[in-house]
Design a protein around this motif. Structure first.
Motif, short mmCIF file in Angstrom:
data_model
loop_
_atom_site.label_atom_id
_atom_site.label_comp_id
_atom_site.label_asym_id
_atom_site.label_seq_id
_atom_site.Cartn_x
_atom_site.Cartn_y
_atom_site.Cartn_z
N VAL A 50 -5.49 17.70 -13.70
CA VAL A 50 -4.32 17.04 -13.12
C VAL A 50 -3.69 16.06 -14.10
N ALA A 51 -4.47 15.58 -15.07
CA ALA A 51 -3.95 14.64 -16.05
C ALA A 51 -3.22 15.33 -17.20
N GLN A 52 -3.34 16.65 -17.28
CA GLN A 52 -2.75 17.36 -18.43
C GLN A 52 -1.68 18.37 -18.07
N VAL A 53 -1.74 18.92 -16.85
CA VAL A 53 -0.74 19.92 -16.46
C VAL A 53 -0.18 19.57 -15.09
N MET A 54 1.06 19.99 -14.85
CA MET A 54 1.73 19.65 -13.59
C MET A 54 1.29 20.60 -12.48
N PHE A 55 1.36 20.08 -11.24
CA PHE A 55 1.18 20.92 -10.06
C PHE A 55 1.91 20.25 -8.91
N SER A 56 2.89 20.93 -8.35
CA SER A 56 3.66 20.38 -7.24
C SER A 56 3.09 20.90 -5.93
N ALA A 57 2.27 20.08 -5.28
CA ALA A 57 1.63 20.51 -4.04
C ALA A 57 2.64 20.69 -2.91
N GLY A 58 3.84 20.14 -3.05
CA GLY A 58 4.84 20.22 -1.98
C GLY A 58 5.59 21.53 -1.92
N ASN A 59 5.37 22.43 -2.88
CA ASN A 59 6.13 23.69 -2.94
C ASN A 59 5.34 24.87 -2.38
N ALA A 106 0.83 -1.21 0.00
CA ALA A 106 0.00 0.00 0.00
C ALA A 106 0.87 1.26 0.00
N PRO A 107 0.49 2.29 -0.76
CA PRO A 107 1.24 3.56 -0.73
C PRO A 107 1.20 4.18 0.66
N ARG A 108 2.35 4.59 1.16
CA ARG A 108 2.41 5.21 2.49
C ARG A 108 2.17 6.72 2.42
N ARG A 109 2.33 7.28 1.23
CA ARG A 109 2.10 8.72 1.06
C ARG A 109 1.22 8.94 -0.16
N TRP A 110 0.58 10.08 -0.17
CA TRP A 110 -0.23 10.46 -1.31
C TRP A 110 -0.19 11.97 -1.44
N LYS A 111 -0.61 12.47 -2.58
CA LYS A 111 -0.67 13.91 -2.84
C LYS A 111 -2.10 14.26 -3.18
N ARG A 112 -2.59 15.33 -2.58
CA ARG A 112 -3.96 15.75 -2.85
C ARG A 112 -3.94 17.09 -3.57
N ILE A 113 -4.58 17.15 -4.73
CA ILE A 113 -4.71 18.36 -5.52
C ILE A 113 -6.20 18.60 -5.72
N GLY A 114 -6.74 19.57 -5.01
CA GLY A 114 -8.19 19.75 -5.04
C GLY A 114 -8.86 18.50 -4.50
N ASP A 115 -9.79 17.94 -5.26
CA ASP A 115 -10.42 16.70 -4.83
C ASP A 115 -9.90 15.49 -5.60
N GLY A 145 -12.13 10.68 0.74
CA GLY A 145 -13.18 11.57 0.25
C GLY A 145 -12.82 12.27 -1.04
N ALA A 146 -12.15 11.55 -1.95
CA ALA A 146 -11.71 12.14 -3.21
C ALA A 146 -12.73 11.91 -4.31
N GLN A 147 -12.67 12.74 -5.34
CA GLN A 147 -13.48 12.54 -6.53
C GLN A 147 -12.83 11.52 -7.44
N THR A 148 -11.51 11.58 -7.53
CA THR A 148 -10.75 10.73 -8.45
C THR A 148 -9.43 10.35 -7.80
N VAL A 149 -8.94 9.14 -8.08
CA VAL A 149 -7.62 8.70 -7.64
C VAL A 149 -6.80 8.37 -8.88
N LEU A 150 -5.62 8.98 -8.97
CA LEU A 150 -4.72 8.77 -10.10
C LEU A 150 -3.45 8.07 -9.65
N GLU A 151 -2.87 7.32 -10.57
CA GLU A 151 -1.53 6.78 -10.35
C GLU A 151 -0.53 7.64 -11.12
N ASP A 152 0.46 8.14 -10.40
CA ASP A 152 1.57 8.85 -11.03
C ASP A 152 2.55 7.79 -11.51
N ARG A 153 2.61 7.60 -12.83
CA ARG A 153 3.40 6.48 -13.36
C ARG A 153 4.87 6.81 -13.55
N SER A 154 5.18 8.02 -13.99
CA SER A 154 6.61 8.30 -14.23
C SER A 154 6.94 9.78 -14.15
#
Length: 344
Positions: free
Chosen positions: A167-176, A89-98, A124-133
């Motif tokens: 989120v599938a078309q443009v980048m966003f680094s929530a950690g910055n 299981a992933p130990r971390r995740w990133k949330r961008i909006g929902d 409570g997300a709308q969508t879950v994505l896998e960041d592949r690369s």
């Protein structure tokens, strides 16, 4: 009990900064009192409270908060009941909006859809994505796939600024977040700013919405990101931004800026554009990836050499590590103040 009394209009900014530093006391409720918001804190923050007209409140008594159930515990229970090994299981995740973004190990791929469903429902997300690369190419395009849910368009709110994006078309680094919110405070009133890699407005929007710059030139090559940049200017009701679509080498005016932002890991390839954009003395905000063991010496030498090559001299360089990017690799940044050098 430590309590900060913050004017209502500054509360969101202060709360975000306190949360980033892990200083909000989770055992007590935040309360409103007149035109102030009372925020319980664990210890004194490192930033200046006077910048936000905040003060210590000595007599406030805040109500206790009911303990929240840790979502990690719920995730562990749901994964276990679905027969998914805990170590996959992933130990971390990133949330961008929902939208929640995960990274999965190769061994977890057979459980990918179920993992997405569990994380989506628990978080409570709308969508879950896998960041592949990660992010690819000059257009900085993400490589993701949908694991669960429907729809990758969202609005992410950060320090009172709204970012609409796909989120599938443009980048966003929530950690910055700290880097984005801090820059608006550093730019002096009336300054002209050039953001050479504006994206959807990562730096441009906080400066325009929270700072007091006279004008911001925002360059963006990716047509999709540019469309969101223009939309986000309207969404945040800012009027001091000049959006420019195309390669910053072609579209950025020369000799107009007091500050130039190079928010791209290929920034060293565009230092010539940054120096040409300055109107004499000014500051370049530079970002790069590099070996941690070489920080900050390699970066400061590179910036000083680039300044000399453009007949500028360095007045000061303030360096920082934004975050760890990979083992032994850091995302580093520098504010480089330069002034013209006399030519022979």
């Amino acid at each position: 009990m430590r309590v900060l009394a913050v004017p209502h209009e500054q509360a969101a900014n202060v709360l975000k900064r306190l949360s980033t530093q892990g200083l909000v006391d989770p055992s007590l409720r935040i309360a409103k009192r007149g035109h102030e918001v009372l925020i319980p804190v664990l210890r004194e923050p490192s930033f200046s409270m006077t910048d936000f007209a905040a003060r210590w409140e000595t007599e406030a008594r805040l109500a206790p908060r009911a303990p929240r159930r840790d979502p990690r515990r719920t995730l562990h229970e749901r994964l276990q009941s679905s027969g998914i090994p805990a170590d996959l299981a992933p130990r971390r995740w990133k949330r961008i909006g929902d939208v929640v973004v995960l990274r999965l190990r190769p061994a977890a791929q057979e459980y990918a859809k179920e993992i997405g469903r569990i994380y989506g429902s628990v978080l409570g997300a709308q969508t879950v994505l896998e960041d592949r690369s990660g992010i690819h190419g000059p257009l900085r395009t993400p490589d993701v796939r949908v694991l669960w849910g429907d729809g990758t368009k969202t609005v992410h709110v950060e320090a009172g600024v709204r970012y609409a994006l796909d989120v599938a078309q443009v980048m966003f680094s929530a950690g910055n977040i700290e880097e984005r919110t801090a820059i608006a405070r550093r730019i002096r009133p009336g300054a002209v700013v050039a953001d050479l890699f504006a994206g959807i407005g990562y730096f441009t929007l906080p400066i325009a919405a929270r700072g007091r710059a006279e004008r911001i030139y925002a360059c963006e090559l990716n047509p999709t990101s540019y469309a969101y940049l223009v939309r986000n200017l309207r969404l945040n009701r800012v009027t001091n931004v000049v959006p420019l679509q195309g390669d910053c080498r072609q579209v950025m005016p020369r000799g107009v800026a007091d500050w130039v932002i190079l928010g791209h890991f290929d920034a060293r390839e565009y230092l010539d554009v940054a120096f040409r954009a300055l109107r004499g003395q000014g500051t370049i905000v530079y970002h790069e990836l590099g070996p941690k063991e070489q920080f900050p010496d390699a970066m400061t030498r590179r910036l000083a050499a680039a300044a000399r090559a453009h007949w500028m001299q360095v007045a000061s360089i303030r360096t920082r590590i934004v975050k760890s990017y990979a083992p032994g690799i850091v995302h580093a940044a520098a504010d480089v103040e330069v002034r013209p050098q006399a030519r022979p």
